[in-house]
Write an enzyme that holds these catalytic residues in place. Structure first.
Site, PDB file in Angstrom:
ATOM      1  N   HIS A 102     -10.578  -2.203   7.568  1.00 53.21           N
ATOM      2  CA  HIS A 102     -11.835  -1.880   6.891  1.00 53.21           C
ATOM      3  C   HIS A 102     -11.597  -0.875   5.766  1.00 53.21           C
ATOM      4  CE1 HIS A 102     -12.914  -2.925  11.136  1.00 53.21           C
ATOM      5  NE2 HIS A 102     -13.755  -3.711  10.491  1.00 53.21           N
TER       6      HIS A 102
ATOM      7  N   HIS B 207     -14.906   6.091   7.915  1.00 55.30           N
ATOM      8  CA  HIS B 207     -16.217   5.636   7.405  1.00 55.30           C
ATOM      9  C   HIS B 207     -17.225   6.785   7.293  1.00 55.30           C
ATOM     10  CE1 HIS B 207     -14.931   1.531   7.604  1.00 55.30           C
ATOM     11  NE2 HIS B 207     -14.782   1.539   8.917  1.00 55.30           N
TER      12      HIS B 207
ATOM     13  N   ASP C  34      -6.296  -2.604  13.270  1.00 59.57           N
ATOM     14  CA  ASP C  34      -7.171  -3.771  13.375  1.00 59.57           C
ATOM     15  C   ASP C  34      -6.809  -4.864  12.369  1.00 59.57           C
ATOM     16  OD1 ASP C  34      -8.007  -1.990  11.437  1.00 59.57           O
ATOM     17  OD2 ASP C  34     -10.008  -1.679  12.273  1.00 59.57           O
TER      18      ASP C  34
ATOM     19  N   ASP D 217      -6.026   0.467   7.511  1.00 61.27           N
ATOM     20  CA  ASP D 217      -7.026  -0.087   8.431  1.00 61.27           C
ATOM     21  C   ASP D 217      -7.625  -1.355   7.785  1.00 61.27           C
ATOM     22  OD1 ASP D 217      -8.930   1.075  10.889  1.00 61.27           O
ATOM     23  OD2 ASP D 217     -10.021  -0.212   9.489  1.00 61.27           O
TER      24      ASP D 217
HETATM   25 ZN    ZN Z   1     -11.147  -0.512  11.075  1.00 66.36          ZN
END
Ligand code: ZN
Length: 352
Positions: free
Chosen positions: A166, A127, A251, A164
């Site tokens: 995200h 991120h 995750d 991931d």
């Molecule tokens: Zn993540």
């Protein structure tokens, strides 16, 4: 035959301390590192020393202001970089060592000293943007490693796979205008950070080289296996990467408190197998992974174990039988939306 699989581990990564109750805690790596308490497990892997990333490698991805801001966190017991991104006095050094440790695995895999590798580091990275920390991430470790492969090792085509839960906004933004990097991200949507839509396909010369699959919650091992086997594989074989880098977040596991996907540790092994097959076809099996998210300690530990055993050839997953459990409706959505967005850019998708 066994493959030479490298591991990066360093007690310094535990010195990045977050606040009480934060899901991204040193306990995550303590759980993962406990895998190597068993001497038989330890003996199967090659330990790669971590080292701090050099300023030039860091500056390829981050602005001088951002680097300076991160360096200053070393003077304070606690800095809140964003409401959910804390840094402790040890975080800056941990982040430098995370990026440098991953670069070292990329270097050793590229030279053939190792067949593949996984950097078990924190803080996570995908991120982090050019000019800001975000979503538990300080420096963008995978992007720094990818730019190193491109600029210092002279690689011309680098595939980055981000599984991931995200979207890796920082990684996408670092490379979206450059066709040397193919960024493939499969993630839950809507979810933090809110980017990574199907129609985000790259910018300018990089058009077509960003491939996003933003999917509703509930996708399982079989669904992921088919998407990797039938979609990613086609595009990757057309792209012909010289190395595959992986933002390996766990995750998407069904037990994870932050995500809503339904993966299991066996699913991650199957995805790893597909990437190994692609890498064997294109680039002598070269794969370097870096740990991103994964917030259920038991699920994280078992998933990392499963991926490492697969990388090492201790297990040989069968993604094809796993694919039989896929849900046609979920697959139909993912394939039709992705192919619609990417058909103009990839010959292999024209017939689908
Ligand atoms: Zn993540």
């Amino acid at each position: 035959m066994r493959r030479r699989t490298g591991i990066v581990m360093d007690p310094w990564y535990l010195e990045h301390r977050t606040i009480e109750g934060h899901p991204e805690s040193p306990r995550r790596l303590e759980a993962v590192y406990s895998l190597f308490d068993e001497p038989e497990t330890k003996a199967r892997f090659h330990f790669v020393p971590s080292k701090a990333v050099d300023k030039d490698a860091l500056a390829r991805i981050h602005s001088p202001e951002h680097i300076h801001r991160m360096a200053r966190t070393a003077d304070c017991e606690l800095s809140m970089l964003t409401p959910d991104t804390p840094a402790s006095a040890g975080s800056y050094r941990a982040a430098l060592l995370a990026a440098g440790g991953f670069m070292e695995t990329v270097s050793r895999v590229a030279s053939g000293m190792l067949d593949n590798a996984m950097a078990l580091v924190r803080p996570p990275g995908h991120h982090a943007e050019r000019n800001r920390a975000m979503g538990f991430c300080l420096f963008n470790t995978i992007a720094i490693g990818a730019a190193f492969a491109r600029m210092e090792l002279g690689m011309e085509r680098i595939l980055i796979v981000d599984w991931d839960v995200h979207h890796g906004n920082g990684t996408q933004h670092a490379f979206e205008a450059d066709p040397a990097y193919l960024y493939f991200s499969i993630h839950q949507y809507p979810l933090f950070p809110g980017t990574g839509l199907f129609q985000e396909t790259g910018v300018g010369k990089g058009e077509g080289f960003t491939m996003n699959l933003p999917l509703p919650s509930g996708y399982s091992d079989g669904d992921y296996a088919v998407i990797f086997d039938k979609l990613l594989r086609l595009v990757a074989l057309e792209f012909q990467p010289q190395i595959i880098l992986v933002s390996a977040g766990f995750d998407t596991h069904f037990a994870d408190p932050l995500g809503g996907m339904r993966m299991t540790s066996a699913g991650y092994a199957a995805l790893t197998r597909i990437l190994m097959e692609i890498a064997d076809t294109c680039c002598n099996g070269r794969i370097a992974m870096v740990l991103e998210g994964g917030y259920h300690l038991g699920a994280l530990k078992e998933s990392v174990r499963a991926v490492l055993r697969e990388l090492n050839e201790e297990t040989a997953s069968d993604p094809v039988s796993m694919a039989q459990e896929a849900d046609p409706k979920r697959l139909g959505y993912a394939f039709s939306r992705c192919i619609h967005a990417h058909r103009p850019f990839w010959k292999c998708l024209e017939a689908l």
